[in-house]
Design an enzyme around this catalytic site. Sequence first.
Site, mmCIF file in Angstrom:
data_model
loop_
_atom_site.group_PDB
_atom_site.id
_atom_site.type_symbol
_atom_site.label_atom_id
_atom_site.label_comp_id
_atom_site.label_asym_id
_atom_site.label_seq_id
_atom_site.Cartn_x
_atom_site.Cartn_y
_atom_site.Cartn_z
ATOM 1 N N ASP A 25 1.403 -52.383 62.509
ATOM 2 C CA ASP A 25 1.733 -53.231 61.424
ATOM 3 C C ASP A 25 1.566 -54.589 61.837
ATOM 4 O O ASP A 25 1.565 -54.949 62.947
ATOM 5 C CB ASP A 25 3.433 -53.506 61.133
ATOM 6 C CG ASP A 25 3.769 -51.985 60.473
ATOM 7 O OD1 ASP A 25 2.822 -51.202 59.945
ATOM 8 O OD2 ASP A 25 4.870 -51.900 60.040
ATOM 9 N N HIS B 251 3.073 -52.022 66.629
ATOM 10 C CA HIS B 251 2.680 -53.240 65.824
ATOM 11 C C HIS B 251 1.464 -53.973 66.720
ATOM 12 O O HIS B 251 1.650 -53.875 67.825
ATOM 13 C CB HIS B 251 3.827 -54.256 65.914
ATOM 14 C CG HIS B 251 5.076 -53.935 64.927
ATOM 15 N ND1 HIS B 251 6.049 -53.006 65.484
ATOM 16 C CD2 HIS B 251 5.376 -54.385 63.863
ATOM 17 C CE1 HIS B 251 6.767 -52.917 64.285
ATOM 18 N NE2 HIS B 251 6.376 -53.694 63.338
#
Length: 211
Positions: free
Chosen positions: A33, A180
Site C-alpha cells: 500500500d 507498505h
Amino acid sequence: MYFVKTPWWLKKMYPSFTWDISTEEKNIYLTFDDGPHETATPFVLDALKQYNAKATFFCIGKNVVNNPAIYARIIDEGHTVGNHSQNHLNGWKTNDKEYVQDVFEAAKYIDSKLFRPPYGRISRFQAGILSGRKGNAQDPNFKIIMWTVLSGDFDADLSPEKCLDNVLLNSSSGAIIVFHDSTKAFERMSFALPKTLQYFSEKGFQFKAMQ
C-alpha cells in the site's frame, strides 16, 4: 490499535469485502500500500523478482503522477495494481461525496477494479457506491479488497523482527498480507519482506497477484 490477523467476526460484518482468497493450492497474496515510492517500491520489485513472486500494489493516485516510471515498472514486471485513492483519505472522517470523488480521481491514473480503502476505513454507504450496489452514473464497480494479515510495518513502535513474526505466524494458504512501500514502513518492510519470501518459498508456496 489494530488486528494483526483479521478476526472471523469482522469478516462476517462485511461479507461483501474480500478478506482472503479461497484456494486449494499453496498460494499467498502479498499486497503493498501507499506507493509508488522512489526507494521502497524498487526495493520491493527487486526482492519479488528474486523469488519469481507476483504481488498487488495498491497505489495512491498522486504518487502515480509523481513516479510514473516506477508505476510502469510494476505493471511491466507482471504485477497487478489497485486503487488506494488519490489523497489517502480516511472514509470515516470524509464526507461521502468527497471520498468517492477522490477515488474516481485516482481511477484516472490507476486502471484497476480493485480498491483498498486507506486505513481500512470506509462507510457502508461509500462502499455501496464504489461497488455498484447503490448505483451511480460514474460507477466503476470496484471490488473492495481488505486483508487477512497486517504486517504492522507502518507501526513505528514495532521492531522489524516482530513485523516478520506477525506475517510468519499468522499467514497460511489464501492469505492476503499487507506491507507498505513507503518511507514510514521501509525499515520494517525491508527486513521482513525478503525473509517472508524465503520462508514461504522454502515451504513450497507461490506468491500470486490478485486479479
